[in-house]
Motif scaffolding. Structure first.
Motif, PDB file in Angstrom:
ATOM      1  N   UNK A  18      10.586  -1.001  26.971  1.00  0.00           N
ATOM      2  CA  UNK A  18      10.243   0.110  26.070  1.00  0.00           C
ATOM      3  C   UNK A  18      10.451  -0.302  24.617  1.00  0.00           C
ATOM      4  N   UNK A  19      11.516  -1.043  24.375  1.00  0.00           N
ATOM      5  CA  UNK A  19      11.794  -1.513  23.021  1.00  0.00           C
ATOM      6  C   UNK A  19      10.674  -2.409  22.511  1.00  0.00           C
ATOM      7  N   UNK A  20      10.112  -3.217  23.394  1.00  0.00           N
ATOM      8  CA  UNK A  20       9.005  -4.095  22.998  1.00  0.00           C
ATOM      9  C   UNK A  20       7.771  -3.288  22.621  1.00  0.00           C
ATOM     10  N   UNK A  21       7.516  -2.218  23.369  1.00  0.00           N
ATOM     11  CA  UNK A  21       6.389  -1.343  23.038  1.00  0.00           C
ATOM     12  C   UNK A  21       6.590  -0.687  21.672  1.00  0.00           C
ATOM     13  N   UNK A  22       7.800  -0.214  21.434  1.00  0.00           N
ATOM     14  CA  UNK A  22       8.093   0.415  20.147  1.00  0.00           C
ATOM     15  C   UNK A  22       8.041  -0.605  19.010  1.00  0.00           C
ATOM     16  N   UNK A  23       8.444  -1.830  19.300  1.00  0.00           N
ATOM     17  CA  UNK A  23       8.364  -2.880  18.283  1.00  0.00           C
ATOM     18  C   UNK A  23       6.902  -3.168  17.930  1.00  0.00           C
ATOM     19  N   UNK A  24       6.050  -3.200  18.950  1.00  0.00           N
ATOM     20  CA  UNK A  24       4.622  -3.390  18.698  1.00  0.00           C
ATOM     21  C   UNK A  24       4.038  -2.261  17.866  1.00  0.00           C
ATOM     22  N   UNK A  25       4.472  -1.030  18.163  1.00  0.00           N
ATOM     23  CA  UNK A  25       4.019   0.114  17.369  1.00  0.00           C
ATOM     24  C   UNK A  25       4.488  -0.013  15.923  1.00  0.00           C
ATOM     25  N   UNK A  26       5.704  -0.520  15.747  1.00  0.00           N
ATOM     26  CA  UNK A  26       6.221  -0.724  14.395  1.00  0.00           C
ATOM     27  C   UNK A  26       5.437  -1.774  13.627  1.00  0.00           C
ATOM     28  N   UNK A  27       5.040  -2.845  14.310  1.00  0.00           N
ATOM     29  CA  UNK A  27       4.231  -3.881  13.661  1.00  0.00           C
ATOM     30  C   UNK A  27       2.880  -3.308  13.233  1.00  0.00           C
ATOM     31  N   UNK A  28       2.298  -2.470  14.083  1.00  0.00           N
ATOM     32  CA  UNK A  28       1.029  -1.828  13.729  1.00  0.00           C
ATOM     33  C   UNK A  28       1.200  -0.921  12.516  1.00  0.00           C
ATOM     34  N   UNK A  29       2.288  -0.159  12.493  1.00  0.00           N
ATOM     35  CA  UNK A  29       2.562   0.702  11.348  1.00  0.00           C
ATOM     36  C   UNK A  29       2.775  -0.125  10.076  1.00  0.00           C
ATOM     37  N   UNK A  30       3.427  -1.265  10.222  1.00  0.00           N
ATOM     38  CA  UNK A  30       3.656  -2.141   9.066  1.00  0.00           C
ATOM     39  C   UNK A  30       2.331  -2.670   8.526  1.00  0.00           C
ATOM     40  N   UNK A  31       1.425  -3.042   9.410  1.00  0.00           N
ATOM     41  CA  UNK A  31       0.111  -3.526   8.995  1.00  0.00           C
ATOM     42  C   UNK A  31      -0.657  -2.428   8.250  1.00  0.00           C
ATOM     43  N   UNK A  32      -0.562  -1.201   8.750  1.00  0.00           N
ATOM     44  CA  UNK A  32      -1.212  -0.077   8.077  1.00  0.00           C
ATOM     45  C   UNK A  32      -0.591   0.161   6.705  1.00  0.00           C
ATOM     46  N   UNK A  33       0.721   0.002   6.625  1.00  0.00           N
ATOM     47  CA  UNK A  33       1.399   0.181   5.340  1.00  0.00           C
ATOM     48  C   UNK A  33       0.940  -0.869   4.335  1.00  0.00           C
ATOM     49  N   UNK A  34       0.838  -2.116   4.764  1.00  0.00           N
ATOM     50  CA  UNK A  34       0.400  -3.194   3.877  1.00  0.00           C
ATOM     51  C   UNK A  34      -1.002  -2.901   3.345  1.00  0.00           C
ATOM     52  N   UNK A  35      -1.864  -2.399   4.189  1.00  0.00           N
ATOM     53  CA  UNK A  35      -3.245  -2.126   3.784  1.00  0.00           C
ATOM     54  C   UNK A  35      -3.349  -0.962   2.801  1.00  0.00           C
ATOM     55  N   UNK A  36      -2.560   0.089   3.007  1.00  0.00           N
ATOM     56  CA  UNK A  36      -2.756   1.315   2.239  1.00  0.00           C
ATOM     57  C   UNK A  36      -1.811   1.482   1.057  1.00  0.00           C
ATOM     58  N   UNK A  37      -0.543   1.192   1.256  1.00  0.00           N
ATOM     59  CA  UNK A  37       0.449   1.623   0.277  1.00  0.00           C
ATOM     60  C   UNK A  37       1.273   0.502  -0.352  1.00  0.00           C
ATOM     61  N   UNK A  38       1.177  -0.700   0.183  1.00  0.00           N
ATOM     62  CA  UNK A  38       2.051  -1.765  -0.308  1.00  0.00           C
ATOM     63  C   UNK A  38       1.865  -2.016  -1.800  1.00  0.00           C
ATOM     64  N   UNK A  39       0.639  -1.984  -2.266  1.00  0.00           N
ATOM     65  CA  UNK A  39       0.369  -2.265  -3.676  1.00  0.00           C
ATOM     66  C   UNK A  39       0.748  -1.103  -4.588  1.00  0.00           C
ATOM     67  N   UNK A  40       0.984   0.065  -4.017  1.00  0.00           N
ATOM     68  CA  UNK A  40       1.265   1.248  -4.820  1.00  0.00           C
ATOM     69  C   UNK A  40       2.757   1.555  -4.934  1.00  0.00           C
ATOM     70  N   UNK A  41       3.527   1.182  -3.934  1.00  0.00           N
ATOM     71  CA  UNK A  41       4.939   1.542  -3.912  1.00  0.00           C
ATOM     72  C   UNK A  41       5.770   0.655  -4.829  1.00  0.00           C
ATOM     73  N   UNK A  42       6.949   1.145  -5.145  1.00  0.00           N
ATOM     74  CA  UNK A  42       7.867   0.395  -6.003  1.00  0.00           C
ATOM     75  C   UNK A  42       8.455  -0.787  -5.243  1.00  0.00           C
ATOM     76  N   UNK A  43       9.068  -1.686  -5.981  1.00  0.00           N
ATOM     77  CA  UNK A  43       9.678  -2.863  -5.370  1.00  0.00           C
ATOM     78  C   UNK A  43      10.812  -2.476  -4.430  1.00  0.00           C
ATOM     79  N   UNK A  44      11.495  -1.391  -4.741  1.00  0.00           N
ATOM     80  CA  UNK A  44      12.606  -0.948  -3.888  1.00  0.00           C
ATOM     81  C   UNK A  44      12.097  -0.540  -2.512  1.00  0.00           C
ATOM     82  N   UNK A  45      11.020   0.233  -2.490  1.00  0.00           N
ATOM     83  CA  UNK A  45      10.458   0.671  -1.214  1.00  0.00           C
ATOM     84  C   UNK A  45       9.900  -0.520  -0.438  1.00  0.00           C
TER      85      UNK A  45
END
Length: 308
Positions: A18-45
């Motif tokens: 189950x942890x592996x499934x959740x880790x995969x979901x987290x990687x997908x969320x991270x990829x979505x974050x990089x595409x949409x918000x990474x360039x907009x957020x502050x360095x702290x975030x």
């Protein structure tokens, strides 16, 4: 409850799956974050997201290693099963780091919405207390040689999980109360805040429930790995909670896409302000209210006639 392979090493294997499934979901969320918000957020975030993902990856690797040793290497060496695999205990430090960083992020949100240092500090203190207890538990756990000795740390385990659940519940309740107090009475802003309240509650529920179940299981079934099962999922749940919160900003603001004359910022507790030039900070959630004035044409015509 009688100790068996099913409720000990079997649960450990299920936890990894189950942890592996959740880790995969987290990687997908991270990829979505990089595409949409990474360039907009502050360095702290950005640094927070990277740090959480690194800790999440390290914990997952250590957990997989421990399960491999227990379920594969033990086939040729039966003495491994009752002993403590170091990586199973070392991963506790990464779990502590993940939960603390994510909880502090939500404490920062409490400050931004409520503009109260005292309130945010009080909630933050609960989180840091949970972190301190979990570190104390982890330090003692890595020194153990036999799995049977883990039960000796029952009190610390209950305290750590209880404080973690208390911190998550407190964060969710405080955020919901602050959002509720920010309602302006306008339909559009009220709808948006209601969505924020539901979303805030839902993101805090999985971690709170998981920590609570771990506490109940260590108290009721200490001879099994039920409490370990729930505890091992906490890190993945915190990671996904953070990334889902960051990635959902566009969805939450979808009801306020149209231009308007009045803006209400949640960071100012719903107080109106003049329209400002658009910024690149995607973390600021703005509510726009458009007011249209309608005149009764029939009444206006009668007034014109009477004036003649």
């Amino acid at each position: 409850m009688e100790t068996t392979n099913d409720n000990t090493y079997g649960l450990l294997f299920i936890a990894v799956a189950i942890s592996s499934l959740l880790y995969g979901a987290g990687i997908l969320q991270f990829w979505m974050y990089i595409r949409k918000y990474h360039s907009q957020d502050s360095m702290v975030v950005k640094a927070l997201v990277i740090a959480v993902l690194i800790c999440d990856t390290c914990q997952q690797v250590l957990l997989c290693h421990a399960v491999y040793i227990y379920l594969v290497s033990s086939i040729s060496n039966k003495t491994i099963l009752p002993s403590v695999v170091d990586t199973l205990m070392i991963e506790l430090f990464f779990s502590c780091a993940i939960s603390t960083m994510v909880q502090q992020f939500y404490c920062w949100r409490i400050y931004k919405i409520g503009q109260s240092v005292v309130l945010a500090a009080a909630v933050s203190l609960v989180s840091w207390t949970s972190c301190a207890v979990l570190i104390a538990y982890s330090v003692k756990a890595v020194q153990l040689k036999q799995l049977a000795e883990v039960i000796d740390l029952k009190t610390l385990s209950i305290a750590a999980n209880s404080l973690s659940a208390a911190a998550d519940v407190t964060i969710s309740v405080v955020l919901v109360i602050l959002l509720h107090s920010a309602k302006t009475g306008f339909t559009r802003s009220t709808d948006l805040i209601n969505r924020l309240m539901v979303f805030t509650f839902n993101t805090g529920l999985p971690t709170s429930l998981c920590a609570l179940l771990a506490t109940i299981c260590i108290a009721a079934f200490p001879e099994t790995f039920l409490y370990i099962f729930f505890f091992l999922l906490l890190g993945r749940l915190y990671t996904n909670s953070l990334l889902v919160t960051l990635n959902s900003r566009e969805y939450i603001k979808s009801s306020s896409e149209h231009a308007s004359r009045e803006q209400y910022s949640l960071e100012n507790s719903g107080r109106p302000r003049m329209p400002a030039a658009p910024t690149r900070d995607a973390s600021a959630i703005t509510i726009r209210i458009e007011t249209d004035t309608m005149h009764d044409f029939h009444s206006s015509s009668q007034d014109l006639k009477s004036s003649h």
